[in-house]
Design a protein around this motif. Structure first.
Motif, PDB file in Angstrom:
ATOM      1  N   TYR A   1       0.880  -1.173   0.000  1.00 44.17           N
ATOM      2  CA  TYR A   1       0.000   0.000   0.000  1.00 44.17           C
ATOM      3  C   TYR A   1       0.906   1.208   0.000  1.00 44.17           C
ATOM      4  O   TYR A   1       1.892   1.239   0.724  1.00 44.17           O
ATOM      5  CB  TYR A   1      -0.879  -0.019   1.252  1.00 44.17           C
ATOM      6  CG  TYR A   1      -1.928   1.072   1.294  1.00 44.17           C
ATOM      7  CD1 TYR A   1      -2.993   1.076   0.406  1.00 44.17           C
ATOM      8  CD2 TYR A   1      -1.844   2.099   2.232  1.00 44.17           C
ATOM      9  CE1 TYR A   1      -3.953   2.064   0.453  1.00 44.17           C
ATOM     10  CE2 TYR A   1      -2.813   3.089   2.278  1.00 44.17           C
ATOM     11  CZ  TYR A   1      -3.862   3.068   1.388  1.00 44.17           C
ATOM     12  OH  TYR A   1      -4.808   4.051   1.433  1.00 44.17           O
TER      13      TYR A   1
ATOM     14  N   GLY B   1     -13.310  12.036   0.133  1.00 44.92           N
ATOM     15  CA  GLY B   1     -13.139  12.295   1.564  1.00 44.92           C
ATOM     16  C   GLY B   1     -11.700  12.391   2.025  1.00 44.92           C
ATOM     17  O   GLY B   1     -11.434  12.524   3.219  1.00 44.92           O
ATOM     18  N   GLN B   2     -10.738  12.291   1.111  1.00 42.50           N
ATOM     19  CA  GLN B   2      -9.322  12.366   1.499  1.00 42.50           C
ATOM     20  C   GLN B   2      -9.039  13.704   2.197  1.00 42.50           C
ATOM     21  O   GLN B   2      -9.401  14.759   1.686  1.00 42.50           O
ATOM     22  CB  GLN B   2      -8.416  12.221   0.272  1.00 42.50           C
ATOM     23  CG  GLN B   2      -8.357  10.805  -0.264  1.00 42.50           C
ATOM     24  CD  GLN B   2      -7.596   9.862   0.666  1.00 42.50           C
ATOM     25  OE1 GLN B   2      -6.669  10.264   1.364  1.00 42.50           O
ATOM     26  NE2 GLN B   2      -8.017   8.610   0.692  1.00 42.50           N
TER      27      GLN B   2
ATOM     28  N   ALA C   1      -7.416   0.252   1.750  1.00 43.07           N
ATOM     29  CA  ALA C   1      -6.645   0.262   3.000  1.00 43.07           C
ATOM     30  C   ALA C   1      -7.368  -0.567   4.057  1.00 43.07           C
ATOM     31  O   ALA C   1      -6.754  -1.402   4.744  1.00 43.07           O
ATOM     32  CB  ALA C   1      -6.462   1.699   3.489  1.00 43.07           C
TER      33      ALA C   1
ATOM     34  N   GLN D   1       5.608   8.602  -0.002  1.00 45.63           N
ATOM     35  CA  GLN D   1       4.376   9.116  -0.581  1.00 45.63           C
ATOM     36  C   GLN D   1       4.689   9.826  -1.893  1.00 45.63           C
ATOM     37  O   GLN D   1       3.851   9.924  -2.774  1.00 45.63           O
ATOM     38  CB  GLN D   1       3.692  10.087   0.383  1.00 45.63           C
ATOM     39  CG  GLN D   1       3.247   9.417   1.656  1.00 45.63           C
ATOM     40  CD  GLN D   1       2.240  10.242   2.436  1.00 45.63           C
ATOM     41  OE1 GLN D   1       1.512  11.055   1.887  1.00 45.63           O
ATOM     42  NE2 GLN D   1       2.189  10.032   3.734  1.00 45.63           N
TER      43      GLN D   1
ATOM     44  N   ILE E   1      -8.696   3.341  11.439  1.00 48.25           N
ATOM     45  CA  ILE E   1      -9.729   4.015  10.632  1.00 48.25           C
ATOM     46  C   ILE E   1      -9.082   4.443   9.329  1.00 48.25           C
ATOM     47  O   ILE E   1      -7.954   4.962   9.337  1.00 48.25           O
ATOM     48  CB  ILE E   1     -10.265   5.286  11.359  1.00 48.25           C
ATOM     49  CG1 ILE E   1     -10.740   4.943  12.776  1.00 48.25           C
ATOM     50  CG2 ILE E   1     -11.375   5.945  10.541  1.00 48.25           C
ATOM     51  CD1 ILE E   1     -11.003   6.172  13.646  1.00 48.25           C
TER      52      ILE E   1
ATOM     53  N   ARG F   1      -2.566   0.472   5.466  1.00 47.39           N
ATOM     54  CA  ARG F   1      -2.604  -0.991   5.409  1.00 47.39           C
ATOM     55  C   ARG F   1      -2.506  -1.645   6.794  1.00 47.39           C
ATOM     56  O   ARG F   1      -2.401  -2.862   6.904  1.00 47.39           O
ATOM     57  CB  ARG F   1      -1.496  -1.516   4.522  1.00 47.39           C
ATOM     58  CG  ARG F   1      -0.127  -1.314   5.107  1.00 47.39           C
ATOM     59  CD  ARG F   1       0.919  -2.105   4.355  1.00 47.39           C
ATOM     60  NE  ARG F   1       2.176  -2.079   5.084  1.00 47.39           N
ATOM     61  CZ  ARG F   1       3.164  -2.927   4.876  1.00 47.39           C
ATOM     62  NH1 ARG F   1       3.044  -3.870   3.977  1.00 47.39           N
ATOM     63  NH2 ARG F   1       4.269  -2.833   5.568  1.00 47.39           N
ATOM     64  N   GLY F   2      -2.500  -0.834   7.860  1.00 47.93           N
ATOM     65  CA  GLY F   2      -2.614  -1.404   9.206  1.00 47.93           C
ATOM     66  C   GLY F   2      -1.303  -1.795   9.850  1.00 47.93           C
ATOM     67  O   GLY F   2      -1.259  -2.723  10.662  1.00 47.93           O
TER      68      GLY F   2
ATOM     69  N   PHE G   1      -5.464   7.091  10.766  1.00 44.18           N
ATOM     70  CA  PHE G   1      -5.184   7.050   9.306  1.00 44.18           C
ATOM     71  C   PHE G   1      -4.431   5.730   9.074  1.00 44.18           C
ATOM     72  O   PHE G   1      -3.233   5.735   8.781  1.00 44.18           O
ATOM     73  CB  PHE G   1      -4.277   8.207   8.885  1.00 44.18           C
ATOM     74  CG  PHE G   1      -4.854   9.585   9.091  1.00 44.18           C
ATOM     75  CD1 PHE G   1      -5.829  10.077   8.229  1.00 44.18           C
ATOM     76  CD2 PHE G   1      -4.416  10.402  10.132  1.00 44.18           C
ATOM     77  CE1 PHE G   1      -6.352  11.358   8.400  1.00 44.18           C
ATOM     78  CE2 PHE G   1      -4.932  11.670  10.315  1.00 44.18           C
ATOM     79  CZ  PHE G   1      -5.903  12.154   9.447  1.00 44.18           C
TER      80      PHE G   1
ATOM     81  N   GLY H   1     -14.156   4.908   6.987  1.00 44.75           N
ATOM     82  CA  GLY H   1     -14.830   6.206   7.112  1.00 44.75           C
ATOM     83  C   GLY H   1     -13.855   7.312   7.414  1.00 44.75           C
ATOM     84  O   GLY H   1     -12.644   7.099   7.536  1.00 44.75           O
ATOM     85  N   ASP H   2     -14.410   8.508   7.547  1.00 40.03           N
ATOM     86  CA  ASP H   2     -13.620   9.679   7.895  1.00 40.03           C
ATOM     87  C   ASP H   2     -13.195   9.576   9.362  1.00 40.03           C
ATOM     88  O   ASP H   2     -13.995   9.183  10.212  1.00 40.03           O
ATOM     89  CB  ASP H   2     -14.498  10.920   7.671  1.00 40.03           C
ATOM     90  CG  ASP H   2     -13.846  12.156   8.220  1.00 40.03           C
ATOM     91  OD1 ASP H   2     -12.880  12.639   7.596  1.00 40.03           O
ATOM     92  OD2 ASP H   2     -14.275  12.628   9.297  1.00 40.03           O
TER      93      ASP H   2
ATOM     94  N   PHE I   1       4.231   3.047   6.620  1.00 41.62           N
ATOM     95  CA  PHE I   1       5.480   3.312   7.336  1.00 41.62           C
ATOM     96  C   PHE I   1       6.079   1.993   7.808  1.00 41.62           C
ATOM     97  O   PHE I   1       5.401   0.974   7.872  1.00 41.62           O
ATOM     98  CB  PHE I   1       5.363   4.360   8.435  1.00 41.62           C
ATOM     99  CG  PHE I   1       4.250   4.222   9.445  1.00 41.62           C
ATOM    100  CD1 PHE I   1       3.881   3.004   9.972  1.00 41.62           C
ATOM    101  CD2 PHE I   1       3.602   5.353   9.917  1.00 41.62           C
ATOM    102  CE1 PHE I   1       2.893   2.898  10.919  1.00 41.62           C
ATOM    103  CE2 PHE I   1       2.600   5.265  10.860  1.00 41.62           C
ATOM    104  CZ  PHE I   1       2.248   4.039  11.349  1.00 41.62           C
TER     105      PHE I   1
ATOM    106  N   PRO J   1      -1.850  11.627   5.461  1.00 42.30           N
ATOM    107  CA  PRO J   1      -1.322  11.863   4.115  1.00 42.30           C
ATOM    108  C   PRO J   1      -0.553  13.178   4.087  1.00 42.30           C
ATOM    109  O   PRO J   1      -0.899  14.114   4.807  1.00 42.30           O
ATOM    110  CB  PRO J   1      -2.587  11.995   3.256  1.00 42.30           C
ATOM    111  CG  PRO J   1      -3.694  11.436   4.071  1.00 42.30           C
ATOM    112  CD  PRO J   1      -3.326  11.598   5.505  1.00 42.30           C
TER     113      PRO J   1
HETATM  114  C1  LIG Z   1       0.113   7.862   4.955  1.00 45.60           C
HETATM  115  S1  LIG Z   1      -1.235   6.788   4.758  1.00 45.60           S
HETATM  116  C2  LIG Z   1      -1.139   5.772   6.192  1.00 45.60           C
HETATM  117  C3  LIG Z   1      -0.236   4.614   5.967  1.00 45.60           C
HETATM  118  C4  LIG Z   1      -0.095   3.716   7.165  1.00 45.60           C
HETATM  119  N1  LIG Z   1       0.722   4.329   8.202  1.00 45.60           N
HETATM  120  C5  LIG Z   1       0.512   2.358   6.760  1.00 45.60           C
HETATM  121  O1  LIG Z   1       1.535   1.965   7.301  1.00 45.60           O
HETATM  122  O2  LIG Z   1      -0.056   1.734   5.864  1.00 45.60           O
HETATM  123  C6  LIG Z   1      -2.568   7.879   5.129  1.00 45.60           C
HETATM  124  C7  LIG Z   1      -3.945   7.239   5.036  1.00 45.60           C
HETATM  125  O3  LIG Z   1      -4.908   8.207   5.442  1.00 45.60           O
HETATM  126  C8  LIG Z   1      -6.112   7.907   4.764  1.00 45.60           C
HETATM  127  N2  LIG Z   1      -7.037   9.056   4.856  1.00 45.60           N
HETATM  128  C9  LIG Z   1      -7.012  10.203   4.149  1.00 45.60           C
HETATM  129  N3  LIG Z   1      -8.012  11.016   4.522  1.00 45.60           N
HETATM  130  C10 LIG Z   1      -8.695  10.382   5.507  1.00 45.60           C
HETATM  131  C11 LIG Z   1      -9.828  10.717   6.305  1.00 45.60           C
HETATM  132  N4  LIG Z   1     -10.491  11.870   6.123  1.00 45.60           N
HETATM  133  N5  LIG Z   1     -10.232   9.826   7.245  1.00 45.60           N
HETATM  134  C12 LIG Z   1      -9.588   8.624   7.402  1.00 45.60           C
HETATM  135  N6  LIG Z   1      -8.512   8.259   6.659  1.00 45.60           N
HETATM  136  C13 LIG Z   1      -8.069   9.117   5.728  1.00 45.60           C
HETATM  137  C14 LIG Z   1      -5.652   7.560   3.352  1.00 45.60           C
HETATM  138  O4  LIG Z   1      -6.641   6.825   2.654  1.00 45.60           O
HETATM  139  C15 LIG Z   1      -4.370   6.785   3.630  1.00 45.60           C
HETATM  140  O5  LIG Z   1      -4.611   5.406   3.651  1.00 45.60           O
END
Ligand SMILES: C[S@@+](CC[C@H](N)C(=O)[O-])C[C@H]1O[C@@H](n2cnc3c(N)ncnc32)[C@H](O)[C@@H]1O
Length: 376
Positions: A25, A273-274, A77, A351, A71, A54-55, A51, A222-223, A29, A243
């Motif tokens: 994904y 919703g990003q 994700a 990123q 979340i 991939r968990g 955020f 969700g958000d 990190f 992000p």
């Molecule tokens: C930098 S990535 C996280 C990666 C994570 N640390 C990993 O190891 O996989 C940021 C995540 O925030 C999510 N995201 C963006 N806007 C969001 C929102 N409003 N609510 C929840 N998640 C959101 C994106 O879909 C993305 O998967």
């Protein structure tokens, strides 16, 4: 109260960590970031990542023996992250896949040049059959099979035993259809038959044979602010990575995996919703601040919030200033205890990579804050 010391990833047998790599994904990190936070806060009892991508945080919590909540707004994700919390045997996953494929193959496959070139016809029918049946299923075994399939959906073609179902493709992101078709035609690469069940069997065994004991928790689609406002639990450790400012194409870059989860059979360009869709830095800082405030409302006094953050080279922003401003903006009682450089992220986890500018990645920073004031 659980007291744990969580060793770094290098101390774990390699096969115990495999499930964490079920599917790549963007912007994940390294496992060591949440593992270090768990070691620094050994009294933590429940972990949150608002955020979660991939968990990775959820898997680190599982290794530490703790339940975790994640979340994310992106269904891809969420589907990957869910697998990090599930305990199933490889044979249960294979049994389910066999049952689905033996239960009657679907005949309606997506049409068009991309689909003809990406998957051999019979492999595509298997994929569609698995996709449509899994869309109706919510069991842990189905969730694990779904994540395994997301991980084998596309990737490079092997010379020996196939590891991926598709014609030649990157495994981290899905090429855009026109580009992919042009590439396959130019290199005269017809798709070859890859029996889905064989690849599922090999992959499930590899990922799950030594998976650590699951410790519970849940992943929400969700958000983050809306979801946090609806939660009841309290957390004492939050490890997350929002992000970067301007980074909003998580769904478009994972369009083939989005299709597998019920999305359209072409690239969806919406930003859905990003959080980084905000028109300017001030709005982004404010939106992040709202997440830290909602997080504080779900945390105990003394809770720790560890955030990794960076910047797209093209965005010309100062990630440290932005992140500190967002924590201040939250007015939620978070007191910053530590700020330090995390270094330049490895190429595959940046990123910035998706913009083809990985070489010029900006250093990431880590901040750790403690919840000292009363949350609003
Ligand atoms: C930098 S990535 C996280 C990666 C994570 N640390 C990993 O190891 O996989 C940021 C995540 O925030 C999510 N995201 C963006 N806007 C969001 C929102 N409003 N609510 C929840 N998640 C959101 C994106 O879909 C993305 O998967």
């Amino acid at each position: 109260m659980t007291v744990t010391a969580t060793p770094p990833s290098s101390s774990w047998p390699e096969d115990v960590l495999r499930l964490n790599a079920v599917c790549p994904y963007y912007t994940m990190f390294p496992l060591d970031f949440p593992l270090r936070q768990l070691t620094a806060h050994p009294k933590a009892t429940r972990v949150l990542d608002p955020f979660c991508g991939r968990g990775t945080t959820l898997y680190a919590a599982r290794l530490a023996g703790l339940p975790a909540v994640g979340i994310d707004i992106n269904p891809v994700a969420v589907a990957i992250a869910q697998a990090k919390l599930i305990q199933v045997t490889p044979s249960a996953v294979v049994r389910l896949a066999r049952q689905i494929l033996d239960g009657g193959m679907r005949d309606t496959v997506p049409e068009g040049e991309f689909w003809q070139w990406c998957y051999e016809r019979e492999t595509l029918r298997e994929l569609v059959t698995l996709r449509e049946t899994l869309l109706e299923m919510t069991t842990p075994t189905a969730a694990m099979l779904r994540a395994v399939l997301l991980g084998i959906l596309h990737g490079p073609r092997n010379k020996n035993l196939p590891s991926y179902l598709s014609n030649q493709m990157p495994r981290t992101y899905a090429s855009k259809p026109a580009y992919a078709v042009k590439f396959w035609k130019k290199h005269d690469m017809e798709p070859v038959r890859v029996p889905a069940l064989e690849v599922i069997e090999r992959r499930a065994k590899r990922l799950l044979d030594a998976a650590p004991l699951a410790r519970g928790g849940r992943v929400y689609l969700g958000d983050s602010v809306e979801t946090l406002n609806g939660l009841q639990q309290r957390f004492d450790l939050v490890v997350t990575s929002p992000p970067y400012y301007g980074m909003r194409t998580y769904v478009a870059d994972q369009w083939l995996r989005s299709w597998f989860l019920g999305g359209p059979s072409d690239v969806p360009y919406g930003t859905q919703g990003q959080i980084a869709r905000q028109p300017n830095q001030e709005a982004f800082i404010q939106a992040l601040g709202e997440v830290w405030a909602a997080t504080a409302r779900r945390c105990r006094q003394g809770a720790r919030l560890a955030i990794r953050f960076g910047a797209l080279p093209s965005a010309r922003t100062n990630p440290e200033q932005m992140l500190l401003a967002s924590v201040k903006e939250s007015k939620a009682g978070w007191v910053v205890k530590d700020v330090h450089q995390a270094g330049t992220p490895p190429k595959r986890t940046r990123q910035a990579q998706q913009f083809g500018k990985a070489g010029s990645a900006v250093d990431e920073i880590d901040i750790v804050a403690e919840l000292i004031g009363l949350p609003r």
